[in-house]
Design a protein around this motif. Structure first.
Motif, PDB file in Angstrom:
ATOM      1  N   GLY A   1      10.989  13.504   0.000  1.00  0.00           N
ATOM      2  CA  GLY A   1      10.760  12.449   0.950  1.00  0.00           C
ATOM      3  C   GLY A   1       9.865  11.494   0.637  1.00  0.00           C
ATOM      4  N   ARG A   2       9.494  11.305  -0.828  1.00  0.00           N
ATOM      5  CA  ARG A   2       8.635  10.192  -1.084  1.00  0.00           C
ATOM      6  C   ARG A   2       9.313   9.048  -1.149  1.00  0.00           C
ATOM      7  NH1 ARG A   2       5.647  14.322  -5.328  1.00  0.00           N
ATOM      8  NH2 ARG A   2       7.803  14.464  -6.149  1.00  0.00           N
ATOM      9  N   SER A   3       8.613   7.751  -1.155  1.00  0.00           N
ATOM     10  CA  SER A   3       9.051   6.635  -1.649  1.00  0.00           C
ATOM     11  C   SER A   3       9.556   6.207  -2.873  1.00  0.00           C
ATOM     12  CB  SER A   3       8.184   5.544  -0.926  1.00  0.00           C
ATOM     13  OG  SER A   3       8.692   4.223  -1.631  1.00  0.00           O
ATOM     14  N   MET A   4      10.784   6.100  -3.183  1.00  0.00           N
ATOM     15  CA  MET A   4      11.017   6.343  -4.844  1.00  0.00           C
ATOM     16  C   MET A   4      10.591   4.629  -5.457  1.00  0.00           C
ATOM     17  SD  MET A   4      12.277   8.615  -6.231  1.00  0.00           S
ATOM     18  CE  MET A   4      13.301   7.877  -7.959  1.00  0.00           C
ATOM     19  N   LEU A   5      10.514   3.676  -4.661  1.00  0.00           N
ATOM     20  CA  LEU A   5       9.757   2.512  -5.107  1.00  0.00           C
ATOM     21  C   LEU A   5       8.633   2.595  -5.461  1.00  0.00           C
ATOM     22  CD1 LEU A   5      10.251  -0.562  -5.236  1.00  0.00           C
ATOM     23  CD2 LEU A   5       9.310  -0.733  -2.943  1.00  0.00           C
ATOM     24  N   ALA A   6       7.908   3.424  -4.690  1.00  0.00           N
ATOM     25  CA  ALA A   6       6.187   3.715  -4.974  1.00  0.00           C
ATOM     26  C   ALA A   6       6.359   4.384  -6.173  1.00  0.00           C
ATOM     27  CB  ALA A   6       5.609   4.383  -4.023  1.00  0.00           C
TER      28      ALA A   6
ATOM     29  N   ASP B   1       0.829  -1.110   0.003  1.00  0.00           N
ATOM     30  CA  ASP B   1       0.018  -0.155  -0.057  1.00  0.00           C
ATOM     31  C   ASP B   1       0.971   1.303   0.019  1.00  0.00           C
ATOM     32  OD1 ASP B   1       1.112  -0.250   2.634  1.00  0.00           O
ATOM     33  OD2 ASP B   1      -0.657   0.277   3.681  1.00  0.00           O
ATOM     34  N   LEU B   2       1.818   1.280  -0.723  1.00  0.00           N
ATOM     35  CA  LEU B   2       2.800   2.361  -0.677  1.00  0.00           C
ATOM     36  C   LEU B   2       2.183   3.437  -1.611  1.00  0.00           C
ATOM     37  CD1 LEU B   2       6.280   0.670  -1.637  1.00  0.00           C
ATOM     38  CD2 LEU B   2       5.822   2.035   0.477  1.00  0.00           C
ATOM     39  N   ASP B   3       2.511   4.639  -1.144  1.00  0.00           N
ATOM     40  CA  ASP B   3       1.676   5.729  -1.494  1.00  0.00           C
ATOM     41  C   ASP B   3       2.751   6.726  -2.204  1.00  0.00           C
ATOM     42  OD1 ASP B   3       0.153   8.026  -2.399  1.00  0.00           O
ATOM     43  OD2 ASP B   3      -0.592   8.505  -0.127  1.00  0.00           O
ATOM     44  N   PRO B   4       2.689   6.721  -3.623  1.00  0.00           N
ATOM     45  CA  PRO B   4       3.591   7.546  -4.384  1.00  0.00           C
ATOM     46  C   PRO B   4       3.745   8.850  -4.032  1.00  0.00           C
ATOM     47  CG  PRO B   4       1.901   6.919  -5.787  1.00  0.00           C
ATOM     48  CD  PRO B   4       1.672   6.204  -4.488  1.00  0.00           C
TER      49      PRO B   4
END
Lengths: 277, 505, 311
Positions: free
Chosen positions: A72-77, A45-48
């Protein structure tokens, strides 16, 4: 917006084979990308769009295997979401360009005469219009819409397919095999399927392979001059533009969308490059 | 391959000689393009490079001091100003500066859109060696307006029949040698300058739009002075021993312009809630890389009397923000998004990309307001969409970078921004009769203590009512080569002060 | 030869008409208030406001019906007058001369550099398709095609300007200033040119006449220079010439990165500021250049390849 004639249509060998090893590698790469883009959102449920301003440009870690971006956002997402969007839109753009290009090219090459002349004049004249102008104007008419962006780019790219396909068709139509088929009374559908398409397919695929990259890089280029930005959407081309200022602080972050485009182009190329030496 | 390499090496040796040698030219690189020769359009370029000059100059505190006008007086009714034009000043074409020439230049400036239109000017005339400006009502900040780049005094030969300046023939210590619009300008020292002759004889100006380009030019030594460093490059340049990085707070505030007539935003409590939901410290430290830039109020400390000393309050408080909105009838759904009477709390934020930090901040604000339950659509567009949206009432929120020191006295800008009908870059559908009174009174107030009280009251009023939500105060930055001495940043961005600089021996 | 040229002439007229009409329709379909847009272009974001927009509107007479404005433009065009920029007030022709000159300089340098880099390697690869060089160039070409130009540019600047101090990082004015932006463009072009010549070479090497050249006893070198090179040259030349046109219009990224006053940059600005005469003038000149370039390629290919003269 440069397009690429990567294949001279001459000596395209008509060869029917199952996938060779290069093509299998290409399919594998495409599947891996698709898995990242379409599979990952299903299992996590990663939120880009979720930001963490105290964790910007963090290096890859266990919690964040791809690190975080400048907000600071998840690069994976974000990579997953971008691959999904870009793959979809790039392929759509390529199809939008290829379908009319191929159809009209075959039509012009097959029928000849005034149909050919009219279409050629149209294509030549359109080609003379600056592509950048067309795309920028279309984007300005529908601001912030990715559809307009890709449709604009496809509008510029279709002529390439038309020219190449027309040339190939003209030459093939006078070949002995097609003459023979015609004399034997086979219909246009048969000739198209049996003779034209096998010869055209590798050309069209190669054009498409680089066309997909061209579309993504064109969007990166437009983003670079601040056209097409629409936060917080993740798109490979725009990510390259957004992350460029941090090339020194966090090169690994900028490298991710570039690597994705590289793998995409490589996969499509391997797939298209079924031509045996 | 070999051929190419030899070409590259050959060319690069040429380049090494021609570019990096100390050729005595001071290379300045900044983001602003030279779009025109007319002072009304791109006049700031010419005053910054000290090619054109104005009647009035400004010191670091923003107080007017003599420029091309030696002195000035004001009549008792405050309606007539007399500026005595300096004697013995020559333009770059050799023609003399007279009161007639100065008055004519000001009349041209008045006829065009620009800052001079803010003042209630009735007529600009000449009396002997004086320029006489007659007003219909008192206007104390008039000298500040006459220090604005759009009022620079050019020689009569600069103008074409249409009244547009087609070349820039000024009075400054530097004269234009070659102008290649829109990106390049080279200038050389003017020997008949009325003041002190500068130590640096030649300068060149290059407009480079990308922050990365400018940073790399500073690092490679192609530029001696680079203005406006992007946050990401600043730290890297600071570590470079051949460069010195300067930073000065200027009176530019990044803020949210709010349509107070919008049903969601009409209540000051709603604006308060949005303000409380913003993580100013995070944005200042993480995105702008200057933690002290987090803005607790609209007016930065550089604005002196307008800045409230006893105010902190840049802190984020989501709980209180939620409580305020709940008090206004907003309810959160299971995803935390707010709605009232079936209408979701959705707003469009318009901003523009000319300043690269704006889209970035807009993205951050979008995420922060989403935590509050407010859905924000970010529309990155052209700067003109904001005044256009203000006029037709369609604007909801706009992220702007307002410079309150367009003229050295902020009153000039505030009158535009907080007038009875709001301002294109200021309040929208919000008006305070009291603020109007204060601003009008300041136009004729001569006692400095009373003026201080009025300014503080205005600042408190804006802080309470929040017609604009402040986010961050802006810092002007520059990277300067260690070959250059005597560098300083003008907090009013009127001049690059090249005439004060010299080469380190 | 004559039919070819008359076809191109007809095309030139068509292009001029289409450019005029199309840009007109599209610019008038653009959202946003034109006077505000122009005012923003003129006065900058700090000073654009309703007063500025009103002044612009009054000065330019923007209320003119579209068909009349188009009529005026075509009439002026017949008199070879492209009008004045709404933003800077300069004659469009003067602005174009400055910008097009710089773009042309950059594009020619880039195509020249890419010709030095791409085709030689491509021909080597095409002589041994599937070989090590072939696979290596495919990989390299793919890498270069996947890298956006601004990344290639920054890498080159960091290496050649910042680290080695050989070339100026950005700006324009001397020949040395041209090299870095040209090289940035040339690498991407060379990648494609390399693949085009590789494919052309492979086709030629596999053809009957090439094999015949060998059987009649010519040395490998002579077969290559007599039969190979000419046949490879035609597609490569046609391709590179077209790239030149794409470059002139499409290098806005490189122009922005290197502070280069080119036409792509000007076009972007003109569209943002709704500077219709600039947009039309730029589009017209680019379109005509494209036609001219095509005509030149036709002529050159005639020269190189005798078979075409009959066609």
């Amino acid at each position: 917006m440069q397009t690429a004639t990567l294949v001279t249509p001459a000596a395209v060998t008509v060869e029917r084979r199952l996938l060779n090893s290069r093509q299998r590698l290409g399919v594998g790469l495409l599947l891996a990308l698709a898995l990242l883009g379409f599979g990952l959102p299903l299992i996590s449920d990663l939120d880009p769009a979720r930001q963490n301003l105290s964790q910007i440009l963090a290096a890859p870690s266990l919690a964040e295997p791809f690190g975080t971006d400048h907000l600071g956002r998840s690069m994976l997402a974000r990579m997953a979401s971008a691959v999904q969007l870009s793959l979809g839109l790039a392929l759509l753009g390529v199809v939008t360009a290829a379908v009319p290009g191929v159809l009209l090219g075959v039509l012009a090459g097959w029928r000849g005469g005034w149909v050919d002349r009219c279409l050629t004049v149209l294509a030549d004249t359109l080609l003379a219009l600056p592509g950048l102008l067309l795309v920028l104007l279309l984007v300005a008419i529908a601001p912030g819409s990715f559809w307009a962006l890709y449709v604009g780019i496809a509008l510029v790219l279709w002529i390439e397919y038309f020219r190449v396909v027309r040339q190939t068709t003209v030459r093939l139509m006078v070949s002995p095999q097609i003459e023979a088929s015609r004399l034997l009374g086979f219909g246009p559908g048969y000739i198209l399927r049996r003779h034209l398409w096998p010869a055209l397919a590798p050309v069209v695929l190669t054009l498409g392979a680089f066309g997909a990259a061209t579309a993504i890089l064109a969007i990166a280029a437009l983003g670079f001059v601040s056209v097409g930005l629409r936060p917080p959407t993740a798109e490979l081309g725009l990510m390259m533009t957004e992350l460029l200022p941090y090339y020194h602080d966090a090169p690994w972050v900028l490298l991710q969308p570039i690597t994705a485009v590289f793998l995409l182009v490589l996969a499509l190329n391997l797939l298209a490059g079924g031509r045996k030496p | 391959m070999i051929k190419l390499r030899s070409i590259l090496i050959g060319a690069s040796m040429l380049a090494a000689v021609s570019v990096h040698a100390s050729d005595g030219v001071l290379d300045i690189v900044a983001p602003w393009e030279v779009g025109s020769t007319d002072p009304a359009k791109a006049g700031y370029v010419y005053t910054r490079l000290q090619i054109g000059e104005t009647l009035v100059e400004v010191n670091d505190q923003g107080k007017p001091r003599p420029g091309l006008a030696e002195s000035w007086t004001i009549s008792d009714d405050q309606l007539s100003w007399r500026f005595t034009v300096r004697q013995g000043v020559r333009f770059h074409d050799g023609s003399p500066l007279t009161a007639e020439v100065a008055a004519r230049a000001l009349q041209r400036a008045l006829a065009k859109p620009g800052m001079l239109a803010v003042a209630p000017i009735e007529a600009i005339g000449v009396d002997g060696d004086q320029v006489v400006v007659r007003l219909s009502s008192p206007f104390a900040p008039l000298p500040a307006l006459l220090a604005h780049s759009s009022t620079q005094i050019l020689a009569p030969a600069s103008y074409n029949e249409a009244g547009e300046a087609s070349q820039v023939i000024g009075t400054g210590p530097y004269r234009i040698e070659r102008l290649q619009m829109p990106q390049k300008l080279s200038a050389t020292v003017f020997n008949d300058y009325w003041g002190e002759t500068p130590a640096i004889a030649k300068l060149s100006y290059l407009a480079a739009g990308r922050g990365e380009t400018r940073a790399l030019m500073a690092q490679s030594g192609d530029a001696d002075i680079v203005f406006t460093l992007d946050p990401a490059s600043q730290a890297r340049l600071q570590r470079d021993s051949r460069l010195e990085v300067h930073g000065v707070a200027i009176s530019r505030t990044l803020s949210l312009k709010i349509n107070a007539g919008h049903p969601f935003l009409a209540d000051p409590k709603a604006r308060q809630a949005l303000s409380l939901a913003l993580d100013r410290r995070g944005m200042a430290a993480g995105l702008l890389r200057t933690p002290e830039a987090a803005a607790s109020q609209l007016f930065p400390p550089t604005m002196g009397d307008w800045h409230l000393q006893a105010l902190s309050g840049a802190e984020r408080d989501l709980e209180q923000a939620r409580a305020l909105l709940a008090g206004l009838g907003w309810k959160a759904d299971d995803k935390g998004m707010l709605s009232r009477n079936g209408k979701p709390f959705t707003l469009t934020l318009t901003t523009f990309a000319d300043r690269p930090e704006l889209p970035l901040l807009a993205t951050a604000i979008q995420a922060q307001l989403r935590e509050l339950g407010v859905a924000l659509v970010v529309n990155v567009s052209n700067a003109s969409e904001i005044p256009a949206g203000h006029r037709d009432g369609s604007l909801q929120l706009a992220l702007v970078a307002r410079n309150f020191a367009l003229v050295s006295d902020p009153l000039g800008t505030l009158l535009q921004d907080f007038g009875p009908r709001g301002g294109d870059w200021g309040a929208m559908n919000w008006h305070s009769a009291r603020l109007g009174e204060i601003l009008q009174q300041l136009l004729q107030e001569t006692d400095s203590q009373t003026a201080l009280g009025l300014r503080q009251e205005a600042a408190r009023l804006l802080h309470r009512e929040l017609p604009m939500i402040p986010l961050a105060w802006y810092q002007q930055s520059a990277a300067v080569s260690s070959k250059v001495a005597g560098f300083s940043i003008d907090p009013f961005e009127r001049s690059y002060r090249v005439s004060d600089m010299r080469w380190v021996q | 030869m004559i039919p070819v040229l008359s076809y191109r002439l007809m095309q030139a007229v068509l292009v001029a008409l289409m450019v005029g009409v199309l840009t007109f329709i599209l610019t008038h379909a653009l959202p946003g208030d034109m006077a505000f847009r122009i005012a923003a272009g003129r006065y900058g974001y700090d000073y654009v406001n309703a007063a500025a927009a009103a002044a612009v509107g009054a000065e330019l007479g923007l209320g003119l019906p579209a068909w009349q404005a188009l009529g005026y433009w075509l009439w002026d065009l017949l008199r070879l007058d492209l009008g004045q920029s709404l933003v800077s007030g300069e004659a469009v022709v003067d602005e174009l001369r400055h910008q097009l000159g710089h773009s042309l300089q950059l594009a020619v340098a880039a195509v020249g550099l890419s010709m030095l880099l791409g085709p030689p390697i491509g021909i080597l690869a095409g002589l041994h398709p599937g070989g090590r060089i072939d696979r290596l160039t495919l990989l390299l070409a793919t890498v270069l095609r996947a890298l956006p130009q601004f990344v290639i540019g920054i890498l080159l600047v960091m290496l050649l300007a910042v680290q080695l101090g050989w070339l100026p990082a950005a700006g324009h004015g001397t020949a040395a200033h041209t090299l870095l932006p040209a090289l940035t463009l040339a690498l991407g072009l060379a990648a494609v040119a390399c693949r085009v010549s590789r494919n052309a070479m492979q086709d030629v090497a596999g053809s009957a006449f090439y094999a015949f050249g060998r059987t009649k006893g010519l040395s490998e070198r002579r077969v290559f220079s007599r039969h190979g090179l000419r046949n490879v040259a035609v597609p490569v030349l046609a391709h590179q010439a077209m790239q030149l046109v794409y470059l002139i219009e499409g290098v806005v990224v490189v122009e922005t990165l290197f502070a280069w006053p080119g036409i792509g940059h000007a076009l972007v600005h003109a569209i943002v500021a709704r500077d219709v005469p600039m947009i039309q003038g730029t589009a017209l000149v680019l379109g005509l250049m494209f036609v001219l370039m095509n005509a030149l390629v036709d002529l050159l290919c005639h020269r190189i390849d005798p078979r075409r003269r009959e066609a």
